[in-house]
Design a protein around this motif. Structure first.
Motif, short mmCIF file in Angstrom:
data_model
loop_
_atom_site.label_atom_id
_atom_site.label_comp_id
_atom_site.label_asym_id
_atom_site.label_seq_id
_atom_site.Cartn_x
_atom_site.Cartn_y
_atom_site.Cartn_z
N UNK A 240 38.32 36.74 37.79
CA UNK A 240 39.69 37.21 38.00
C UNK A 240 40.08 37.06 39.47
N UNK A 241 39.17 37.42 40.35
CA UNK A 241 39.43 37.29 41.79
C UNK A 241 39.66 35.84 42.19
N UNK A 242 38.91 34.93 41.60
CA UNK A 242 39.09 33.51 41.90
C UNK A 242 40.47 33.02 41.45
N UNK A 243 40.91 33.48 40.30
CA UNK A 243 42.25 33.09 39.82
C UNK A 243 43.33 33.65 40.74
N UNK A 244 43.13 34.89 41.22
CA UNK A 244 44.10 35.46 42.14
C UNK A 244 44.09 34.71 43.47
N UNK A 245 42.94 34.22 43.88
CA UNK A 245 42.85 33.45 45.11
C UNK A 245 43.69 32.17 45.00
N UNK A 246 43.75 31.58 43.82
CA UNK A 246 44.57 30.40 43.62
C UNK A 246 46.06 30.74 43.75
N UNK A 247 46.43 31.96 43.32
CA UNK A 247 47.81 32.42 43.53
C UNK A 247 48.07 32.58 45.02
N UNK A 248 47.11 33.19 45.72
CA UNK A 248 47.27 33.44 47.16
C UNK A 248 47.37 32.15 47.97
N UNK A 249 46.78 31.09 47.46
CA UNK A 249 46.89 29.80 48.15
C UNK A 249 48.31 29.25 48.10
N UNK A 250 49.07 29.64 47.08
CA UNK A 250 50.45 29.19 46.94
C UNK A 250 51.43 30.11 47.68
N UNK A 251 51.13 31.40 47.64
CA UNK A 251 51.97 32.39 48.33
C UNK A 251 51.14 33.65 48.51
N UNK A 252 51.32 34.32 49.64
CA UNK A 252 50.53 35.52 49.90
C UNK A 252 51.36 36.55 50.65
N UNK A 253 52.52 36.86 50.09
CA UNK A 253 53.39 37.85 50.70
C UNK A 253 52.94 39.26 50.32
N UNK A 254 53.73 40.25 50.69
CA UNK A 254 53.35 41.65 50.49
C UNK A 254 53.15 41.98 49.01
N UNK A 255 53.99 41.44 48.13
CA UNK A 255 53.88 41.76 46.70
C UNK A 255 52.57 41.21 46.12
N UNK A 256 52.20 40.02 46.52
CA UNK A 256 50.95 39.44 46.02
C UNK A 256 49.75 40.14 46.64
N UNK A 257 49.87 40.56 47.89
CA UNK A 257 48.81 41.34 48.51
C UNK A 257 48.60 42.67 47.80
N UNK A 258 49.68 43.23 47.24
CA UNK A 258 49.56 44.47 46.48
C UNK A 258 48.74 44.25 45.22
N UNK A 259 48.92 43.09 44.57
CA UNK A 259 48.09 42.77 43.41
C UNK A 259 46.62 42.75 43.81
N UNK A 260 46.33 42.10 44.92
CA UNK A 260 44.94 42.03 45.41
C UNK A 260 44.38 43.43 45.67
N UNK A 261 45.17 44.28 46.30
CA UNK A 261 44.72 45.64 46.62
C UNK A 261 44.38 46.42 45.35
N UNK A 262 45.23 46.29 44.32
CA UNK A 262 44.97 47.02 43.08
C UNK A 262 43.77 46.44 42.33
#
Length: 297
Positions: A240-262
């Motif tokens: 799951x973390x690897x899939x989120x990392x692929x999202x973060x490679x495209x965009x890593x704003x505050x909203x996406x960082x919140x997903x990572x934190x949760x």
């Protein structure tokens, strides 16, 4: 006898390039050939510097010239034509792709809302968004059944996908209107992978594709959290973390960082065996994802 001035010749070539680009990148297939024919006539008359229509009308732009243009002006003219050819083609490819994505996202917004609301069992709101979805979908389907932007020109699967989605969206209407909303939600879910595959194989909206890929893996860890299965959460986390990392490679704003934190907080709770808080943390993770997906997925 020549009756076309060098500037007239340049303008004809520039117009021909513009017409070819418009026909190739922007027009429906049936309308292309007359435009190509017009461009060919412009190129032909420019090359021989003779226009039969001018002869019939008794016109000659060449007679307005005091002499031949200098070499510097000729070089500048040919450079401008080359810039128009390259820049116009690149710009048309990019903007037609961008327009496709904008129109897809506009339609997809109503699809995502309808999907979300059927999952929440909110029939009245789901019906309102379904009423917005269908006109938007029909307009999108009608346009891209006839026309293909350059980015999707080689996609042989697109027509079949449009037909398939049409059947799914019309077929789910009775359930959305007055039937089983949970079944409607499951039936609408079948549209999502079709859209995902369409975007992925054409390299369009990489953030959208990454979000959907993450969602599929996230659902597994959410189910494990609801079941308070800490070992399964720990086992699922790396994927799951690897899939989120692929999202973060495209965009890593505050909203996406919140997903990572949760997500990381959920993992930390599982490692600490804090089972009582897993369900609430899973809800926070899902809510943070839904916020991003509804806006940008």
């Amino acid at each position: 006898m020549k009756n076309i001035h060098p500037i007239d010749r340049w303008l004809r070539l520039a117009l021909a390039i513009g017409l070819v680009q418009w026909a190739y990148f922007w027009s429906m297939s049936a309308a292309q050939w007359p435009v190509y024919a017009g461009a060919a006539i412009l190129v032909g008359t420019a090359l021989v510097q003779f226009c039969p229509l001018y002869r019939v009308l008794g016109v000659s732009t060449a007679s307005r010239s005091a002499g031949e243009l200098g070499m510097a002006w000729k070089a500048l003219g040919w450079a401008a034509l080359l810039a128009l050819l390259v820049g116009g083609s690149y710009g048309s490819a990019a903007f037609s792709r961008k327009l496709f994505l904008e129109e897809f996202n506009a339609m997809n917004h109503f699809y995502k809302q309808t999907l979300f609301l059927t999952g929440k069992n909110e029939r009245e709101k789901a019906n309102a968004d379904y009423d917005r979805l269908m006109p938007a979908w029909l307009a999108f389907q009608s346009k891209y059944t006839k026309y293909r932007p350059y980015a999707l020109r080689t996609d042989t699967q697109l027509s079949a996908d449009l037909v398939s989605v049409q059947a799914m969206l019309t077929g789910v209407e009775p359930a959305v209107r007055s039937g089983d909303l949970q079944q409607a939600h499951l039936d609408l879910e079948k549209v999502r992978p079709v859209f995902q595959d369409m975007l992925k194989r054409n390299g369009v909206s990489l953030l959208s594709v990454a979000l959907v890929d993450f969602h599929d893996n996230m659902e597994q860890i959410l189910d494990a959290a609801q079941a308070r299965d800490v070992q399964k959460i720990i086992a699922l986390y790396p994927a799951v973390s690897d899939k989120l990392r692929q999202v973060e490679e495209q965009a890593n704003d505050a909203d996406i960082q919140t997903i990572r934190q949760h997500l990381d907080a959920l993992m930390a709770m599982a490692q600490a065996d804090k089972r009582d808080g897993l369900s609430g943390q899973a809800d926070k993770l899902k809510s943070s994802f839904v916020k991003v997906y509804l806006q940008r997925g």
